[in-house]
Design an enzyme around this catalytic site. Structure first.
Site, PDB file in Angstrom:
ATOM      1  N   GLU A 212       1.599  -0.542  -4.977  1.00 10.49           N
ATOM      2  CA  GLU A 212       0.686   0.549  -5.291  1.00 10.49           C
ATOM      3  C   GLU A 212       1.598   1.756  -5.478  1.00 10.49           C
ATOM      4  O   GLU A 212       2.088   2.327  -4.494  1.00 10.49           O
ATOM      5  CB  GLU A 212      -0.300   0.789  -4.158  1.00 10.49           C
ATOM      6  CG  GLU A 212      -1.305   1.883  -4.494  1.00 10.49           C
ATOM      7  CD  GLU A 212      -2.231   2.237  -3.328  1.00 10.49           C
ATOM      8  OE1 GLU A 212      -3.398   2.581  -3.584  1.00 10.49           O
ATOM      9  OE2 GLU A 212      -1.781   2.175  -2.170  1.00 10.49           O
TER      10      GLU A 212
ATOM     11  N   ASP B 288       0.832  -1.192   0.000  1.00 10.63           N
ATOM     12  CA  ASP B 288       0.000   0.000   0.000  1.00 10.63           C
ATOM     13  C   ASP B 288       0.874   1.251   0.000  1.00 10.63           C
ATOM     14  O   ASP B 288       1.855   1.338   0.754  1.00 10.63           O
ATOM     15  CB  ASP B 288      -0.896  -0.021   1.236  1.00 10.63           C
ATOM     16  CG  ASP B 288      -1.746   1.217   1.374  1.00 10.63           C
ATOM     17  OD1 ASP B 288      -2.616   1.425   0.518  1.00 10.63           O
ATOM     18  OD2 ASP B 288      -1.538   1.974   2.343  1.00 10.63           O
TER      19      ASP B 288
END
Length: 713
Positions: free
Chosen positions: A380, A344
Site C-alpha cells: 500500500e 499496510d
C-alpha cells in the site's frame, strides 16, 4: 522448585521441542527479566531469566508443554524523557509469541500512569486484565501441501475479512461462521473458484487489540489494523480454542485453500502497534524496550513519531525491530505456508530518517532474503506523513495497490472531463508508473473498491459518506470518494436511476477485468454488497460490514456477470499480458494496440487533448503478443475491440475498416441487464458498420473471422 536450565538465546520466543520449552526475549535496556507462568486458575509463577547473551534473556524449562500461558515482566528504567518505559508491574506479551489466549480487558492498571493525573505513576498489577502468550505445538500434518505459485499475470485477488466473509453464510455451520475453518468451508471455496479467484487477500489476522476509545463507545476494531503480536493468528477467528488451537486451524485453512489452487496473502501491519501514543497502554514492546521498537521524537523522547495516524511508528532503523519484521514474515511463509503479503502503509517502512527512501534497509533485507523475496509482495504505497504518497516508486520485486488506477477509473466513469489520456494509461498497465523501474504491468494491483472506502454498490449510490454510526460525527473517513450517486442519494425507487446504477457497476467491473495488471475484487462486490454509505466501517463488527449472502440470489445476474468477466480474462491472454504494449506492428502488420475514435479512425494527438471527449475504441491485437509462453511457445489469441462510452448520451461507433478484421461478434455489453437480457450478445457486425453504444456503457467485440493458434500462458 521448578527446574530451570540456561537454554539458548535463539530462536526468540517460546520454542517447544517435545520435552520442554526454551524462552527467549530481547531487551537492551532491561536490568532484570521475569518469565511469568500462569496456571489454569490464574496462579502466577515467576522465573527470573539470569542468562543474557547480546541483550537476549533466555532460559529452558523442562516439562513446560504446549498450552502453557505466559508473559514477561521487565525491570529497568522508567524515564519517558529518555525514551525508557520499563514497568515490572505490567505483564507483557511476548513479541515473538505464536498464540495469544484471551483479550485485553480495559482497566486503568494497563497504563503506567494515573489516568486522572498523567504525571503520576500507576504501579497496579496489569496481569488480571491482560491476555497471555501461549506455548504452541508447532507440528502439523501438511501432507502434500504445495504453494500454488500462480504467476502474477494469471492472478485474480479477492480481498476479504475472515470474520465478515462467512458470518452470514447460510451453508457454513453456525459454529464455524466468522472463523478460519469457516473460510475453508467447501461452500466458500466453491464460490471463490466460480469467480476465478486465485488468491485471497485477508485483512489483518495477526493478533490485534481494539482501541480503548472504541470499546468505550460500544464498538470495536473490526478491520484489525492494530497489531500486538506479529507471529500469532488472531484468536477470535478460531472456532476450536485459543490455547494454540488457532494455529492449527489457520494452517488447516491454508491447506484447504491450497488444495483448491488458491493462494493466501496476508494484509500485514508492520508500521505501528496497538500500544498507541505516549498515553497508550503498556502491553508489550513499550515495556520491553521502548526506544528500540518505536520511532521517538529526537527533541523530546517522551513522544512518538507518527507516520500512520495511529499514535506510533515501528522503528525500522533499529536492527531488532527489523529482525522482528523479517522473522515474522519468514515464519508465516515457512511455518504457516502463506503465499504473500500486502504491507499496510508501506511507505512508513521506508522512512529511515524522515523522507521515504526506496533504498532503505527494509527493502535491502527483502531483496536479499531467500524466502521472502520469492513470495508475492504488495505495497500500500502511501502513509499519512509528508511525501508519503509513493505510488509507482517502490523497487523491483514489489507490486502496488494502484491508487491512481482507482481514482482515474472512478473519474472517467462518473463523466469527469480530461480523463481519457490517464484512463488509457491505467487500462494498459500504468507504464508511466512502473516501466522505468524495470517492472511489468503486473506491478499494478488494479482495484476500483477496497475495504477502505465505498463498496461498489455504494460507489454508484452515494455522493457523500454516511458514517454517523461510527460515533465520530461523520468526521472520519475520506471525503475524496470520486463517487456519483446517479441522480439521488442512497436507495431510491426510481427505475431509471437504479438501471443506471446497475450499468455503472458493470462498467467498473468490466474495466477492471480487461485492464492489464492484476485485478482485485472486494468481497461482496460480485453481488452488490452495501455498507449503506459508510466508507470507513473499521469499527462495525455487524451486518454493516459482513457479507450478505442472500444477495447471491437477489443479485444473481451481477454474480454471473462477474463470473463471465473472469472467464473471459482467464481464456484470453490478450487481457493479461506480461509486457507493456509498445505499439509496434505484429505479424499481421498492425500494432499490438490501436486507439480509435468512435468514428473508427486512429486517434491523433489533438483527439487526446479534447477535454470533453469521453468515448474511445481500443483494438487489442491477439496476433501481436510479444511475450512467449512458459515453454517458449508463441502466444496468439483472438483480437478484440473495446467500445467505451462514458458520455451521457448514446453514441454510434463506426467499426474500423477490413484491415482490422472483416467481421466482429459482440461478446459482452454492460447495457445488458443480465443473461436474460443479452440483447446484443452474439450479434455480428461487418467492418465499417455502425454499432449503437448506450450512454455510459462498454461493449467487448471479438474478431469473428480470425483463427488463432491455441491460446497459451
Amino acid at each position: 522448585m521448578r527446574e530451570v536450565w540456561p537454554g539458548a538465546p535463539y530462536p526468540l520466543g517460546a520454542s517447544w521441542d517435545g520435552v520442554g520449552t526454551n524462552f527467549s526475549l530481547f531487551s537492551e535496556v532491561a536490568e532484570r527479566v521475569e518469565l511469568c507462568l500462569f496456571d489454569d486458575d490464574g496462579t502466577e509463577t515467576r522465573v527470573e531469566l539470569t542468562e543474557v547473551d547480546a541483550f537476549v534473556w533466555h532460559a529452558y524449562l523442562p516439562g513446560v508443554m504446549p498450552g502453557q500461558r505466559y508473559g514477561y515482566r521487565v525491570h529497568g528504567p522508567y524515564d519517558p524523557a529518555a525514551g525508557h518505559r520499563c514497568d515490572p508491574s505490567k505483564l507483557l506479551l511476548d513479541p515473538y509469541g505464536k498464540a495469544v489466549e484471551g483479550e485485553v480487558a480495559w482497566h486503568p492498571a494497563l497504563f503506567s500512569y494515573d489516568l486522572a493525573d498523567p504525571e503520576r505513576r500507576n504501579t497496579s498489577d496489569s496481569a488480571p486484565y491482560m491476555p497471555k502468550s501461549v506455548v504452541i505445538n508447532p507440528f502439523f500434518d501438511w501432507g502434500a501441501d504445495r504453494p500454488p505459485r500462480t504467476p502474477y499475470h494469471e492472478t485474480v485477488i479477492y480481498e476479504a475479512h475472515v470474520r465478515g466473509l462467512t458470518k452470514l453464510h447460510p451453508a457454513v455451520p453456525e459454529e464455524l461462521r466468522g472463523t478460519y475453518a469457516g473460510l475453508a468451508h467447501p461452500a466458500v471455496i466453491d464460490h471463490l473458484l466460480g469467480l476465478g479467484v486465485t488468491a485471497v487477500e485477508l485483512m489483518p489476522v495477526h493478533q490485534f487489540v481494539p482501541e480503548h476509545a472504541l470499546v468505550r463507545r460500544g464498538l470495536t476494531n473490526y478491520w484489525g489494523y492494530n497489531t500486538i503480536c506479529y507471529l500469532a493468528p488472531h484468536n477470535a477467528y478460531s472456532s476450536s480454542g485459543d490455547r494454540g488451537e488457532q494455529v492449527q486451524e489457520f494452517k488447516a485453512m491454508v491447506k484447504a485453500l491450497h488444495a483448491a489452487g488458491i493462494e493466501v496473502i496476508l494484509d500485514v501491519v508492520y508500521n505501528h502497534t496497538a500500544e498507541g501514543d505516549h498515553l497508550g497502554p503498556t502491553l508489550s514492546f513499550r515495556g520491553i524496550d521502548n526506544a528500540a521498537y518505536y520511532r521517538l521524537h529526537e527533541s523530546d523522547r517522551r513522544y512518538y513519531l507518527d507516520y500512520t495516524g495511529c499514535g506510533n511508528s515501528l522503528n525500522v532503523r533499529s536492527p531488532h525491530a527489523l529482525q522482528l519484521i523479517m522473522d515474522s514474515l519468514r515464519y508465516w511463509v515457512l511455518e504457516m505456508h502463506v503465499d504473500g503479503f500486502r504491507f499496510d502503509l508501506a511507505a512508513a517502512l521506508a522512512r529511515e530518517l524522515h523522507d521515504v527512501d526506496r533504498l532503505s534497509a527494509f527493502f535491502d533485507l527483502i531483496q536479499q532474503d531467500p524466502v521472502i523475496s520469492q513470495v508475492k509482495l504488495i505495497a500500500e504505497p502511501w502513509d499519512v506523513g509528508p511525501g508519503g504518497y509513493q505510488v509507482g516508486n517502490f523497487p523491483p520485486l514489489w507490486t502496488e495497490w494502484n491508487g491512481r488506477y482507482r481514482d482515474t477509473v472512478r473519474d472517467f466513469w462518473r463523466g469527469n472531463s480530461s480523463t481519457m489520456p490517464e484512463f488509457a494509461s491505467r487500462l494498459t498497465g500504468s507504464s508511466d508508473l512502473y516501466a522505468t523501474s524495470g517492472r511489468r504491468p503486473v506491478a499494478s494491483i488494479n482495484f476500483v473498491t477496497a475495504h477502505d472506502g465505498f463498496t461498489l454498490t455504494d460507489l454508484v449510490s452515494y455522493n457523500h459518506k454516511h458514517n454517523l454510526e461510527n460515533g465520530e460525527d461523520n468526521q472520519d473517513g475520506s471525503d475524496d470518494n470520486r463517487s456519483w450517486n446517479c441522480g439521488a442519494e442512497g436507495p431510491v425507487d426510481d427505475p431509471e436511476i437504479n438501471r443506471l446504477r446497475r450499468r455503472q457497476r458493470r462498467n467498473f467491473l468490466a474495466t477492471l477485468f480487461v485492464s492489464q495488471g492484476v485485478p482485485m475484487l472486494l468481497a461482496g462486490d460480485e453481488f452488490g454488497r452495501t455498507q449503506h454509505g459508510n466508507n470507513n466501517a473499521y469499527c462495525q463488527d455487524n451486518p454493516i460490514s459482513w457479507v450478505d449472502w442472500s444477495l447471491a440470489t437477489t443479485e444473481a445476474d451481477l454474480l454471473e456477470f462477474v463470473r463471465e468477466l473472469s472467464r473471459l480474462r482467464r481464456e484470453h491472454p490478450v487481457f493479461r499480458r506480461r509486457r507493456f504494449f509498445h505499439g509496434r506492428h505484429g505479424t499481421d502488420g498492425k500494432g499490438d494496440i490501436v486507439w480509435l475514435t468512435p468514428s473508427g479512425r486512429e486517434m491523433s494527438e489533438e483527439d487526446w487533448r479534447l477535454g470533453y471527449a469521453k468515448s474511445l475504441m481500443v483494438y487489442l491485437n491477439g496476433q501481436a503478443i510479444t511475450e512467449p509462453g512458459p515453454r517458449g511457445e508463441r502466444i496468439t489469441d483472438d483480437s478484440f475491440l473495446l467500445l467505451i462510452n462514458a458520455h451521457y448520451e448514446d453514441l454510434p461507433f463506426t467499426l474500423p475498416q477490413a484491415d482490422f478484421g472483416a467481421k466482429w461478434e459482440t461478446v459482452l455489453d454492460t447495457a445488458d441487464e443480465g443473461p436474460r437480457d443479452a440483447r446484443h450478445r452474439g450479434e455480428t457486425w461487418l467492418a465499417g458498420a455502425q454499432v449503437p453504444v448506450t450512454a455510459r456503457s462498454l461493449q467487448i467485440l471479438r474478431l469473428a473471422d480470425e483463427q488463432p493458434a491455441p491460446a497459451a500462458g
